[in-house]
Design a protein around this motif. Structure first.
Motif, PDB file in Angstrom:
ATOM      1  N   VAL A  19       0.859  -1.183   0.000  1.00  0.00           N
ATOM      2  CA  VAL A  19       0.000   0.000   0.000  1.00  0.00           C
ATOM      3  C   VAL A  19       0.896   1.233   0.000  1.00  0.00           C
ATOM      4  N   GLY A  20       0.759   2.060  -1.030  1.00  0.00           N
ATOM      5  CA  GLY A  20       1.537   3.290  -1.116  1.00  0.00           C
ATOM      6  C   GLY A  20       0.970   4.390  -0.240  1.00  0.00           C
ATOM      7  N   ASP A  21       1.759   5.440  -0.066  1.00  0.00           N
ATOM      8  CA  ASP A  21       1.298   6.607   0.678  1.00  0.00           C
ATOM      9  C   ASP A  21       0.236   7.349  -0.140  1.00  0.00           C
ATOM     10  N   GLU A  22      -0.574   8.112   0.537  1.00  0.00           N
ATOM     11  CA  GLU A  22      -1.594   8.870  -0.172  1.00  0.00           C
ATOM     12  C   GLU A  22      -0.991  10.092  -0.849  1.00  0.00           C
ATOM     13  N   ILE A  23      -1.647  10.499  -1.928  1.00  0.00           N
ATOM     14  CA  ILE A  23      -1.326  11.750  -2.616  1.00  0.00           C
ATOM     15  C   ILE A  23      -2.578  12.612  -2.560  1.00  0.00           C
ATOM     16  N   ASN A  24      -2.392  13.878  -2.231  1.00  0.00           N
ATOM     17  CA  ASN A  24      -3.501  14.822  -2.251  1.00  0.00           C
ATOM     18  C   ASN A  24      -3.525  15.475  -3.625  1.00  0.00           C
ATOM     19  N   LEU A  25      -4.642  15.388  -4.319  1.00  0.00           N
ATOM     20  CA  LEU A  25      -4.730  15.907  -5.680  1.00  0.00           C
ATOM     21  C   LEU A  25      -4.706  17.433  -5.756  1.00  0.00           C
ATOM     22  N   PHE A  26      -5.043  18.132  -4.688  1.00  0.00           N
ATOM     23  CA  PHE A  26      -5.114  19.592  -4.706  1.00  0.00           C
ATOM     24  C   PHE A  26      -5.892  20.036  -5.941  1.00  0.00           C
ATOM     25  N   GLU A  27      -5.242  20.661  -6.918  1.00  0.00           N
ATOM     26  CA  GLU A  27      -5.931  21.131  -8.118  1.00  0.00           C
ATOM     27  C   GLU A  27      -5.824  20.160  -9.288  1.00  0.00           C
ATOM     28  N   ASP A  28      -5.094  19.058  -9.117  1.00  0.00           N
ATOM     29  CA  ASP A  28      -4.972  18.070 -10.188  1.00  0.00           C
ATOM     30  C   ASP A  28      -6.279  17.299 -10.330  1.00  0.00           C
ATOM     31  N   LEU A  29      -6.526  16.803 -11.536  1.00  0.00           N
ATOM     32  CA  LEU A  29      -7.816  16.175 -11.824  1.00  0.00           C
ATOM     33  C   LEU A  29      -7.800  14.658 -11.783  1.00  0.00           C
ATOM     34  N   GLY A  30      -6.642  14.047 -11.997  1.00  0.00           N
ATOM     35  CA  GLY A  30      -6.591  12.596 -12.077  1.00  0.00           C
ATOM     36  C   GLY A  30      -5.262  12.062 -11.607  1.00  0.00           C
ATOM     37  N   VAL A  31      -5.071  10.765 -11.869  1.00  0.00           N
ATOM     38  CA  VAL A  31      -3.885  10.081 -11.379  1.00  0.00           C
ATOM     39  C   VAL A  31      -3.507   8.944 -12.326  1.00  0.00           C
ATOM     40  N   LYS A  32      -2.207   8.653 -12.392  1.00  0.00           N
ATOM     41  CA  LYS A  32      -1.712   7.527 -13.185  1.00  0.00           C
ATOM     42  C   LYS A  32      -0.802   6.688 -12.304  1.00  0.00           C
ATOM     43  N   ALA A  33      -0.966   5.372 -12.375  1.00  0.00           N
ATOM     44  CA  ALA A  33      -0.131   4.449 -11.610  1.00  0.00           C
ATOM     45  C   ALA A  33       0.550   3.479 -12.570  1.00  0.00           C
ATOM     46  N   VAL A  34       1.779   3.111 -12.234  1.00  0.00           N
ATOM     47  CA  VAL A  34       2.563   2.174 -13.038  1.00  0.00           C
ATOM     48  C   VAL A  34       3.051   1.054 -12.130  1.00  0.00           C
ATOM     49  N   LEU A  35       2.909  -0.168 -12.605  1.00  0.00           N
ATOM     50  CA  LEU A  35       3.446  -1.350 -11.923  1.00  0.00           C
ATOM     51  C   LEU A  35       4.364  -2.062 -12.904  1.00  0.00           C
ATOM     52  N   ASP A  36       5.639  -2.177 -12.552  1.00  0.00           N
ATOM     53  CA  ASP A  36       6.620  -2.845 -13.405  1.00  0.00           C
ATOM     54  C   ASP A  36       7.117  -4.084 -12.661  1.00  0.00           C
ATOM     55  N   VAL A  37       6.648  -5.251 -13.086  1.00  0.00           N
ATOM     56  CA  VAL A  37       6.995  -6.514 -12.439  1.00  0.00           C
ATOM     57  C   VAL A  37       8.252  -7.078 -13.089  1.00  0.00           C
ATOM     58  N   TYR A  81       8.987  -5.882  -7.918  1.00  0.00           N
ATOM     59  CA  TYR A  81       8.318  -4.870  -8.726  1.00  0.00           C
ATOM     60  C   TYR A  81       8.608  -3.459  -8.236  1.00  0.00           C
ATOM     61  N   TYR A  82       8.357  -2.521  -9.155  1.00  0.00           N
ATOM     62  CA  TYR A  82       8.490  -1.084  -8.957  1.00  0.00           C
ATOM     63  C   TYR A  82       7.094  -0.503  -9.082  1.00  0.00           C
ATOM     64  N   VAL A  83       6.778   0.513  -8.266  1.00  0.00           N
ATOM     65  CA  VAL A  83       5.467   1.163  -8.320  1.00  0.00           C
ATOM     66  C   VAL A  83       5.667   2.678  -8.395  1.00  0.00           C
ATOM     67  N   ARG A  84       4.886   3.318  -9.261  1.00  0.00           N
ATOM     68  CA  ARG A  84       4.904   4.789  -9.345  1.00  0.00           C
ATOM     69  C   ARG A  84       3.459   5.277  -9.374  1.00  0.00           C
ATOM     70  N   LEU A  85       3.206   6.362  -8.693  1.00  0.00           N
ATOM     71  CA  LEU A  85       1.894   7.010  -8.688  1.00  0.00           C
ATOM     72  C   LEU A  85       2.115   8.499  -8.904  1.00  0.00           C
ATOM     73  N   GLU A  86       1.422   9.069  -9.879  1.00  0.00           N
ATOM     74  CA  GLU A  86       1.586  10.498 -10.147  1.00  0.00           C
ATOM     75  C   GLU A  86       0.253  11.141 -10.463  1.00  0.00           C
ATOM     76  N   THR A  87       0.136  12.417 -10.101  1.00  0.00           N
ATOM     77  CA  THR A  87      -1.092  13.147 -10.387  1.00  0.00           C
ATOM     78  C   THR A  87      -1.037  13.710 -11.795  1.00  0.00           C
ATOM     79  N   LEU A  88      -2.210  13.972 -12.359  1.00  0.00           N
ATOM     80  CA  LEU A  88      -2.343  14.526 -13.702  1.00  0.00           C
ATOM     81  C   LEU A  88      -3.168  15.792 -13.640  1.00  0.00           C
ATOM     82  N   ASP A  89      -2.667  16.860 -14.245  1.00  0.00           N
ATOM     83  CA  ASP A  89      -3.426  18.119 -14.209  1.00  0.00           C
ATOM     84  C   ASP A  89      -4.301  18.283 -15.423  1.00  0.00           C
TER      85      ASP A  89
END
Length: 127
Positions: free
Chosen positions: A17-35, A119-127
């Motif tokens: 379970v990753g840490d939370e991200i607060n979207l603030f003014e961003d509208l969406g999110v993208k996650a990547v899982l590299d096994v 695996y590697y995990v990335r989570l990023e917000t999208l504006d």
């Protein structure tokens, strides 16, 4: 302003379970899982969750739920999955969800069993 969390490639044998991200003014999110390594017959699945909690008596009560449709197919082999949640995006099963998430989101990687996955995990917000 977009934010990013990255969790380096590591061997894990239980749900991550990753840490939370607060979207603030961003509208969406993208996650990547590299096994990069798999144990055999077990699988992992990337999901994106949102916090729909509330305040009770001035105390924040978290309640994390999976965003409807925000899950990749279960993976039992080496490879990469990308999962995007964004309002107005064309929906694609196991890849893209047309949805406006709550202000707090996180990534979760669900393991089907105790096998050691790398695996590697990335989570990023999208504006």
């Amino acid at each position: 302003m977009p934010q990013r969390q990255q969790y380096p490639s590591a061997v894990r044998n239980a749900t991550f379970v990753g840490d939370e991200i607060n979207l603030f003014e961003d509208l969406g999110v993208k996650a990547v899982l590299d096994v990069t390594t798999v144990p055999g017959t077990d699988t992992v699945q990337l999901v994106i969750e949102e916090n729909v909690g509330s305040e009770v008596g001035g105390v924040r009560v978290d309640r994390w739920v999976q965003i409807p449709g925000a899950a990749t197919a279960a993976r039992s082999a080496v490879g990469t999955d990308v999962l995007t949640v964004y309002p107005g995006i064309a929906a694609i099963a196991n890849q893209a969800v047309n949805y406006a998430p709550a202000s707090r989101v996180r990534a979760r990687v669900v393991h089907s069993g105790p096998g050691n996955f790398g695996y590697y995990v990335r989570l990023e917000t999208l504006d």
